[in-house]
Design an enzyme around this catalytic site. Structure first.
Site, PDB file in Angstrom:
ATOM      1  N   ASP A 260       0.864  -1.168   0.000  1.00  0.00           N
ATOM      2  CA  ASP A 260       0.000   0.000   0.000  1.00  0.00           C
ATOM      3  C   ASP A 260       0.909   1.228   0.000  1.00  0.00           C
ATOM      4  O   ASP A 260       2.146   1.109   0.049  1.00  0.00           O
ATOM      5  CB  ASP A 260      -0.975  -0.015   1.185  1.00  0.00           C
ATOM      6  CG  ASP A 260      -2.189   0.870   0.913  1.00  0.00           C
ATOM      7  OD1 ASP A 260      -2.109   1.750   0.032  1.00  0.00           O
ATOM      8  OD2 ASP A 260      -3.231   0.698   1.574  1.00  0.00           O
TER       9      ASP A 260
HETATM   10  C1  NOJ Z   1      -3.925   3.979   0.226  1.00  0.00           C
HETATM   11  C2  NOJ Z   1      -5.128   3.104   0.346  1.00  0.00           C
HETATM   12  O1  NOJ Z   1      -5.068   2.374   1.550  1.00  0.00           O
HETATM   13  C3  NOJ Z   1      -5.316   2.132  -0.797  1.00  0.00           C
HETATM   14  O2  NOJ Z   1      -6.577   1.539  -0.681  1.00  0.00           O
HETATM   15  C4  NOJ Z   1      -5.151   2.822  -2.116  1.00  0.00           C
HETATM   16  O3  NOJ Z   1      -5.366   1.907  -3.162  1.00  0.00           O
HETATM   17  C5  NOJ Z   1      -3.765   3.427  -2.178  1.00  0.00           C
HETATM   18  N1  NOJ Z   1      -3.626   4.407  -1.131  1.00  0.00           N
HETATM   19  C6  NOJ Z   1      -3.461   4.063  -3.521  1.00  0.00           C
HETATM   20  O4  NOJ Z   1      -4.189   5.220  -3.676  1.00  0.00           O
END
Ligand code: NOJ
Length: 704
Positions: A260
């Site tokens: 993530d």
């Molecule tokens: C953080 C989030 O937790 C995740 O769900 C998302 O896909 C990513 N950022 C990318 O934006």
């Protein structure tokens, strides 16, 4: 792809593991992106070795970025563009928790299909969706992005969502690949506080949390995003139990793993690495392929390999998976695949896409209460009150490209019936003149709830009440002796107090682009509500977590006639939720009778046909979602009091009755042990079929 891999330098290979925002490739690195680039310690060479881009605004932008990138790429390996298309690109569907309320996986399929068609016109190749995280804690803001508390329902929704993105193959234009997230157990963040620690038993992990991620992979998800949390003390981003034992060895998945945002670097804060070199080591050995928005691999993997600490084969395996994904996406044939401003004009926000979003919105609403005030008469004179009367903030969190200004408000769509409108939420601000005008109406429609920004990532709340003075409006409405219908907008289950005084309560969640028109259809009965709750609504915060598929306990509370003091209960509140999983009303009245099992003694190779008569005892046609739950009375481990195994939605004409059938097979009786083994036991089971998890007919059968 293996030949290509052989021709790549170590630096080029490591670059494939880096994902950064697209503007890094087109802006002046020294001036415009100095901050982020400096923080990442990336020089221009490393940036142009990156394998993928995070997000993109339009086709024009994508084409420019890809062109500049390829000019500098020795092997002409295109970037993959990935983005968060969560519940629609520009045609916004209901938020996922709302879609789950439809209990109709076809809605998830349509949402993903239309998202794919629209998003691919901007050159997006992978969506960071679906979110398969199970959640039992409504304080967690990301409840809005998920499909609720039940593994069977979540699995059905994510499966169709993945299939919808893929369409007839990710190599074709108009289709995209899916990245299921957040692996694993992110929804169990302690106390509902986002990014917090997770502590799940292995048995719960296998039986509740993991099945939906697996289902998404089986449906064809080509990527898996790790979650921010730890599992057994190890951050999931570097958790080899999850990424190697479960994903690769048990599930035999070849999906590309991605961290993530910055979550690889965050293992420093978790306290399991000393420095960025160790971060890189833990990432690659743990099983992480792509690093999103941090640069441990780019800056340290080469020396780890040179020093013989990391085997280059680990790098090669990861790079090969990424190259194969690029090949399968058709990017070597056409690096600009899909990106087309012209196509965008005809596809994006097309009438048929909006119609699909409207249908989805119809099915996503849940009628929680109705004493007969709904549906409204077509001539009804309405006083429309509350912040959502005129608000366009109904698209919901995680809709980056969704525009709020192009969609109608409730005031606009209800215009013909409205005799008074006021978006003020504080009853004290209503003057005598206002009150006199409200009194001229037949009914008050009160549109209240949480603002969009109160749910979503990093938006946890400890008190999950309707904010501000909104609920105080009921005192005013009552003092006028008027009836009211409440439309509730929210991204999570809320604790509902005075709102219960309302004569009707319609859960709207955030319904997306077609919110207002869809609500109007329900208010006037053009469409009959049919949604059911995908997650329990607690009576107060102290009850959290409250979920339907709990274990029995050794001292179960047997209900109001149980006078035993030493049982599992609260002194100050009932055990049951305010509204149970699977609950939801309709303008029709559905009655269940004649539950019948084809046999009460099932063998391992047989199945049982369960039939039940469902009658629409009203003169309103409508849809009913019938649910089948099973309880395993005696097993090797304590089993839930009930578990949803099957559900189906059927349409009933006025006074129509139908015999509906479900099939129970051995698979429905299997369960996970903490070892991950899937087993079953002979013995007695209960089958329950009904309209919700707390209203059903039941019978027993035996597995012999
Ligand atoms: C953080 C989030 O937790 C995740 O769900 C998302 O896909 C990513 N950022 C990318 O934006």
């Amino acid at each position: 792809m293996k030949n290509l891999l052989k021709q790549m330098s170590m630096k080029e290979k490591i670059g494939q593991l880096l994902q950064i925002p697209p503007f890094f490739f087109v802006k002046d690195l020294k001036i415009e992106v100095a901050g982020p680039v400096e923080e990442l310690h990336l020089d221009e060479e490393k940036i142009f070795f990156a394998g993928s881009a995070l997000g993109i605004g339009s086709a024009e932008e994508m084409i420019e970025v890809q062109r500049k990138y390829l000019e500098k790429s020795r092997h002409k390996i295109p970037l993959i563009f990935m983005a968060d298309i969560i519940h629609g690109y520009k045609t916004i569907f209901p938020v996922p928790i709302a879609m789950a309320s439809s209990f109709n996986p076809e809605i998830a399929y349509q949402c993903a299909r239309i998202s794919a068609k629209e998003a691919s016109t901007s050159g997006i190749h992978v969506s960071f969706s679906p979110m398969a995280d199970l959640s039992r804690d409504p304080r967690w803001g990301r409840v809005v992005e998920g499909f609720g508390e039940d593994p069977t329902l979540i699995s059905s929704m994510v499966e169709q969502m993945v299939k919808g993105y893929i369409g007839d193959g990710i190599e074709k234009e108009g289709n995209i690949a899916s990245c299921v997230k957040h692996f694993a157990g992110y929804g169990a963040s302690e106390a509902g506080r986002d990014y917090n620690t997770v502590d799940i038993s292995k048995i719960s992990l296998y039986s509740q949390y993991l099945p939906a991620y697996r289902k998404a992979l089986e449906a064809g998800s080509r990527m898996v995003m790790t979650s921010f949390n730890t599992l057994d003390g190890v951050p999931c981003t570097v958790n080899s139990f999850l990424l190697r034992d479960v994903l690769r060895n048990n599930w035999k998945s070849n999906a590309v793993t991605i961290s993530d945002y910055d979550s690889l670097k965050q293992i420093l804060a978790h306290g399991i690495a000393e420095d960025m070199k160790e971060v890189a080591y833990k990432g690659i050995t743990g099983g992480l392929d792509i690093e999103m928005a941090s640069s441990a691999y780019s800056n340290h993997l080469e020396s780890l390999i040179d020093e013989g600490i990391v085997d280059e084969r680990l790098l090669d395996e990861a790079v090969l998976r990424i190259l194969e994904l690029k090949r399968d996406l058709g990017l070597f044939d056409n690096p600009y695949k899909g990106a087309s401003p012209e196509m965008a004009k005809t596809i994006v926000l097309s009438e048929s896409n909006l119609q699909a979003a409207r249908k989805a919105a119809h099915e996503s609403m849940i009628l929680l209460k109705n004493d007969g005030v709904l549906p409204l008469d077509s001539q009804a004179k309405i006083a429309l009150l509350g912040p959502y009367s005129t608000s366009r903030r109904v698209v919901g969190p995680w809709s980056w490209h969704g525009r709020r200004d192009v969609h109608d408000t409730l005031e606009e769509v209800l215009n013909d019936n409205i005799i008074y409108v006021n978006c003020e939420e504080d009853p004290k601000k209503y003057t005598k003149e206002d009150i006199d005008r409200i009194k001229e109406a037949d009914i008050v429609v009160l549109a209240i709830g949480e603002d969009e920004h109160l749910s979503g990532e990093a938006h946890s709340r400890s008190k999950i009440r309707i904010p501000g003075k909104q609920e105080q409006m009921f005192e005013m409405i009552h003092s006028l002796g008027m009836k009211s219908i409440t439309l509730l907008f929210n991204g999570r289950p809320l604790i509902l107090d005075q709102i219960q005084q309302s004569n009707a309560l319609l859960e709207c969640w955030f319904l997306g682009s077609e919110s207002s028109s869809a609500i109007k259809d329900i208010l006037f009965g053009t469409v009959n509500p049919s949604g059911k709750l995908p997650i329990s609504f607690p009576r107060n915060e102290g009850q959290i977590p409250v979920y339907y598929n709990h274990l029995n306990t050794g001292r179960p509370y047997l209900g109001p006639n149980d006078y035993n003091e030493y049982v599992s209960k609260y002194l100050d509140i009932e055990n049951t939720p305010m509204y149970a999983f699977g609950y939801g009303l309709s303008y029709s009245t559905f009655n269940y009778s004649d539950l019948n099992l084809s046999t009460n003694r099932m063998t391992e190779t047989e199945s049982i046909t369960v039939s039940v008569t469902v009658k629409n005892d009203s003169n309103v046609e409508g849809d009913e979602i019938s649910q089948l739950y099973i309880r395993d009375y005696v097993a090797r481990v304590s089993r839930p009091v009930k578990e949803l195994k099957h559900f189906q939605k059927n349409h009933f004409k006025e006074f129509q009755s139908k015999v509906i059938e479900f099939t129970i097979t051995l698979d429905d009786l299997k369960y996970y042990l903490g070892t991950g083994d899937l087993v079953f036991d002979k013995g007695r089971f209960q089958v329950m079929v009904g309209t919700s998890s707390d209203s059903y007919l039941s019978d027993d059968f035996e597995l012999i």
